[in-house]
Design a protein around this motif. Sequence first.
Motif, PDB file in Angstrom:
ATOM      1  N   LEU A  90       0.833  -1.201   0.000  1.00  0.00           N
ATOM      2  CA  LEU A  90       0.000   0.000   0.000  1.00  0.00           C
ATOM      3  C   LEU A  90       0.865   1.247   0.000  1.00  0.00           C
ATOM      4  CD1 LEU A  90      -2.503  -1.116   2.802  1.00  0.00           C
ATOM      5  CD2 LEU A  90      -2.587  -1.632   0.355  1.00  0.00           C
ATOM      6  N   ASP A  91       0.401   2.297  -0.691  1.00  0.00           N
ATOM      7  CA  ASP A  91       1.123   3.562  -0.633  1.00  0.00           C
ATOM      8  C   ASP A  91       0.684   4.351   0.595  1.00  0.00           C
ATOM      9  OD1 ASP A  91      -1.332   4.729  -1.209  1.00  0.00           O
ATOM     10  OD2 ASP A  91      -0.829   5.264  -3.273  1.00  0.00           O
ATOM     11  N   ALA A  92       1.180   5.561   0.754  1.00  0.00           N
ATOM     12  CA  ALA A  92       0.892   6.354   1.954  1.00  0.00           C
ATOM     13  C   ALA A  92      -0.589   6.678   2.088  1.00  0.00           C
ATOM     14  CB  ALA A  92       1.712   7.637   1.939  1.00  0.00           C
ATOM     15  N   GLY A  93      -1.316   6.699   0.968  1.00  0.00           N
ATOM     16  CA  GLY A  93      -2.745   6.991   1.010  1.00  0.00           C
ATOM     17  C   GLY A  93      -3.621   5.770   1.162  1.00  0.00           C
ATOM     18  N   GLY A  94      -3.007   4.583   1.267  1.00  0.00           N
ATOM     19  CA  GLY A  94      -3.770   3.344   1.445  1.00  0.00           C
ATOM     20  C   GLY A  94      -4.161   2.657   0.163  1.00  0.00           C
ATOM     21  N   ALA A  95      -3.733   3.160  -0.993  1.00  0.00           N
ATOM     22  CA  ALA A  95      -4.044   2.516  -2.266  1.00  0.00           C
ATOM     23  C   ALA A  95      -3.085   1.351  -2.504  1.00  0.00           C
ATOM     24  CB  ALA A  95      -3.943   3.512  -3.405  1.00  0.00           C
ATOM     25  N   THR A  96      -3.605   0.280  -3.088  1.00  0.00           N
ATOM     26  CA  THR A  96      -2.786  -0.889  -3.385  1.00  0.00           C
ATOM     27  C   THR A  96      -1.971  -0.623  -4.644  1.00  0.00           C
ATOM     28  OG1 THR A  96      -4.380  -2.404  -2.380  1.00  0.00           O
ATOM     29  CG2 THR A  96      -2.808  -3.346  -3.926  1.00  0.00           C
ATOM     30  N   VAL A  97      -0.653  -0.685  -4.523  1.00  0.00           N
ATOM     31  CA  VAL A  97       0.225  -0.434  -5.665  1.00  0.00           C
ATOM     32  C   VAL A  97       1.082  -1.647  -6.014  1.00  0.00           C
ATOM     33  CG1 VAL A  97       0.295   2.053  -5.321  1.00  0.00           C
ATOM     34  CG2 VAL A  97       1.965   0.622  -4.145  1.00  0.00           C
ATOM     35  N   ALA A 123       1.190  -3.171  -9.588  1.00  0.00           N
ATOM     36  CA  ALA A 123      -0.142  -3.425 -10.129  1.00  0.00           C
ATOM     37  C   ALA A 123      -0.337  -2.654 -11.432  1.00  0.00           C
ATOM     38  CB  ALA A 123      -1.208  -3.019  -9.120  1.00  0.00           C
ATOM     39  N   GLY A 124      -1.149  -3.244 -12.331  1.00  0.00           N
ATOM     40  CA  GLY A 124      -1.551  -2.548 -13.539  1.00  0.00           C
ATOM     41  C   GLY A 124      -0.547  -2.535 -14.658  1.00  0.00           C
ATOM     42  N   LEU A 459      13.474 -15.452 -22.635  1.00  0.00           N
ATOM     43  CA  LEU A 459      13.417 -16.514 -21.633  1.00  0.00           C
ATOM     44  C   LEU A 459      12.639 -16.124 -20.384  1.00  0.00           C
ATOM     45  CD1 LEU A 459      17.107 -17.781 -21.882  1.00  0.00           C
ATOM     46  CD2 LEU A 459      15.068 -18.802 -22.915  1.00  0.00           C
ATOM     47  N   THR A 460      12.509 -14.831 -20.110  1.00  0.00           N
ATOM     48  CA  THR A 460      11.790 -14.424 -18.910  1.00  0.00           C
ATOM     49  C   THR A 460      10.282 -14.583 -19.092  1.00  0.00           C
ATOM     50  OG1 THR A 460      11.694 -12.122 -19.617  1.00  0.00           O
ATOM     51  CG2 THR A 460      13.567 -12.765 -18.220  1.00  0.00           C
ATOM     52  N   ILE A 461       9.607 -14.791 -17.975  1.00  0.00           N
ATOM     53  CA  ILE A 461       8.142 -14.795 -17.925  1.00  0.00           C
ATOM     54  C   ILE A 461       7.677 -13.368 -17.629  1.00  0.00           C
ATOM     55  CG2 ILE A 461       6.127 -15.786 -16.755  1.00  0.00           C
ATOM     56  CD1 ILE A 461       7.789 -17.833 -18.227  1.00  0.00           C
ATOM     57  N   GLU A 462       6.537 -12.969 -18.174  1.00  0.00           N
ATOM     58  CA  GLU A 462       5.922 -11.700 -17.783  1.00  0.00           C
ATOM     59  C   GLU A 462       4.514 -11.992 -17.272  1.00  0.00           C
ATOM     60  OE1 GLU A 462       6.517  -8.219 -20.003  1.00  0.00           O
ATOM     61  OE2 GLU A 462       8.201  -8.993 -21.175  1.00  0.00           O
ATOM     62  N   THR A 463       4.145 -11.346 -16.166  1.00  0.00           N
ATOM     63  CA  THR A 463       2.825 -11.578 -15.583  1.00  0.00           C
ATOM     64  C   THR A 463       2.097 -10.243 -15.380  1.00  0.00           C
ATOM     65  OG1 THR A 463       3.678 -11.548 -13.301  1.00  0.00           O
ATOM     66  CG2 THR A 463       3.574 -13.682 -14.410  1.00  0.00           C
ATOM     67  N   PHE A 464       0.771 -10.338 -15.382  1.00  0.00           N
ATOM     68  CA  PHE A 464      -0.100  -9.180 -15.162  1.00  0.00           C
ATOM     69  C   PHE A 464      -1.097  -9.570 -14.092  1.00  0.00           C
ATOM     70  CE2 PHE A 464      -3.921  -6.684 -15.904  1.00  0.00           C
ATOM     71  CZ  PHE A 464      -3.425  -5.401 -16.092  1.00  0.00           C
ATOM     72  N   PHE A 465      -1.164  -8.769 -13.005  1.00  0.00           N
ATOM     73  CA  PHE A 465      -2.121  -9.038 -11.934  1.00  0.00           C
ATOM     74  C   PHE A 465      -3.421  -8.319 -12.269  1.00  0.00           C
ATOM     75  CE2 PHE A 465      -3.779 -10.054  -7.928  1.00  0.00           C
ATOM     76  CZ  PHE A 465      -2.898 -10.907  -7.273  1.00  0.00           C
ATOM     77  N   PRO A 466      -4.530  -9.057 -12.467  1.00  0.00           N
ATOM     78  CA  PRO A 466      -5.737  -8.434 -13.012  1.00  0.00           C
ATOM     79  C   PRO A 466      -6.576  -7.662 -12.010  1.00  0.00           C
ATOM     80  CG  PRO A 466      -6.101 -10.774 -12.670  1.00  0.00           C
ATOM     81  CD  PRO A 466      -4.655 -10.513 -12.348  1.00  0.00           C
ATOM     82  N   GLU A 467      -6.300  -7.767 -10.714  1.00  0.00           N
ATOM     83  CA  GLU A 467      -7.168  -7.116  -9.731  1.00  0.00           C
ATOM     84  C   GLU A 467      -6.713  -5.697  -9.439  1.00  0.00           C
ATOM     85  OE1 GLU A 467      -7.392  -9.605  -6.289  1.00  0.00           O
ATOM     86  OE2 GLU A 467      -7.945 -11.355  -7.453  1.00  0.00           O
TER      87      GLU A 467
END
Length: 467
Positions: A90-97, A123-124, A459-467
């Motif tokens: 979470l950042d200083a404002g409580g948002a999930t980053v 995220a994102g 060779l690397t994997i890339e991932t995206f967190f959808p939430e």
Amino acid sequence: MKIPLLGRVLPALGLSLLGCAEGPRTLTVEVVPGHEATAFQEDPPVARIEVTATAAEGDVTVSAAAAPGGELDFGEIPAERAYTFDVRGLDAGGATVVRGRSAAGIYLAAVTGDVLPLFAQRAGRWARPPGELAASRVGAPGAALAERYLILTGGAAAGGAAAGDVDPARLDAYDLAAWGGSASSGALPRAARSLVVRGDLLLTLDDEGASWTDVAAGQSAEASLPEGLGSFAEVAGGRTVEASDGRSFVVGATRAGVAAGVAGAPSDKVLVVGADGALSVAKLRHARAGAAAVWVEGLGLVVAGGSADGEGLELLGDGATEFSPRPFPPDASEGAGAAVTGPGEITLVGGVQGGAAAPTRRLAPGCAATCAAVEVEGAALTAAIGSVAAFALPGGRILAVGSEAGEDGLTRSFLVDVAAAQVEELPLREPRRGAAVVPAPNGTLALLGGVHADGTPALTIETFFPE
């Protein structure tokens, strides 16, 4: 127990495990940013970290939180249990980053050593977890196996002369618990063009046939050609669509057509793999190439586009063996992806129409009369992208991943907000072509394989967190 984290902002997590044969011991869960070393310091930086461990049975849930550099203490938890770990930064404002999630069912008593790594990402956006594949492939089918692994097989080896030694029937895997790649010591019975997974069982299809392989036991058996299919070449190379009732559909009509820069091979056949592994066939009314396909709960399997002659959409209802055309105007676009964006509604994203980018459009597959696709102005992809895989995200958004039109197009990804009629391109960490995108067992979307513009393997994997 706490260990130094070499400049990372996230703390180590101390778990005192009960039930170990040698008595209680401490396991350190180390949160790592993977190849994006400064991810947690980016603006806005992480101010607080929260981690939750949940037992598979749901009866044990423990959480801990601390500021960066602090120590998280879960206390004592049973070691003879399997857990899933969730991370929020979470950042200083409580948002999930920052988000992270382990594979499900990590059995703590079986963890080798004293450290369990847990990857978390910004995220994102796309991010690269630790480690890499043993080898890369171009145009290979990918899948998730045994609720833990991402796999690639088939396709063409990437990376010059050295890669030429890679057997196309070899299985390359990435472990979402150990965060690293490995390769099978032997080969599958065939170099797959399509894959279907049932637990530890893998069905591989090519133009010559199909084989079941028990990956854990290392045993294989040929699959019999089902009635109604002239050969497996009628569906091999088609995308696999999963149904909520345990069935899988290998849709031959989703194979790339002329618009992708390759010879079109229209197909009217769909291989149906039952929950028990039994094979059968469903038939489209019209042969298609470059069609989109998606499972719609309460309706069935929808196949749309890919034909200038037939109806724009066909539906395979529950228990049916033949598709029912719906009265939509013909849709000759090729390479679009389809995602469910509302009750009884799908959205087609991407694809090529008349040599240009096809519009984003909404359809109601259950429509019975006077049906038409509704164009979403402002939501078209900014380039002609084919072979699109579309994934529904919360809030009516879609993540669309595909290849620039043409045989050697780069893999590109876009975030499409259907409600707001907006499109944002999400650049990959490593530009590549020929990559596969797979829904991963830990709830992320994973992109793996491909080759860089200079010809070196990705060779690397890339991932995206959808939430």
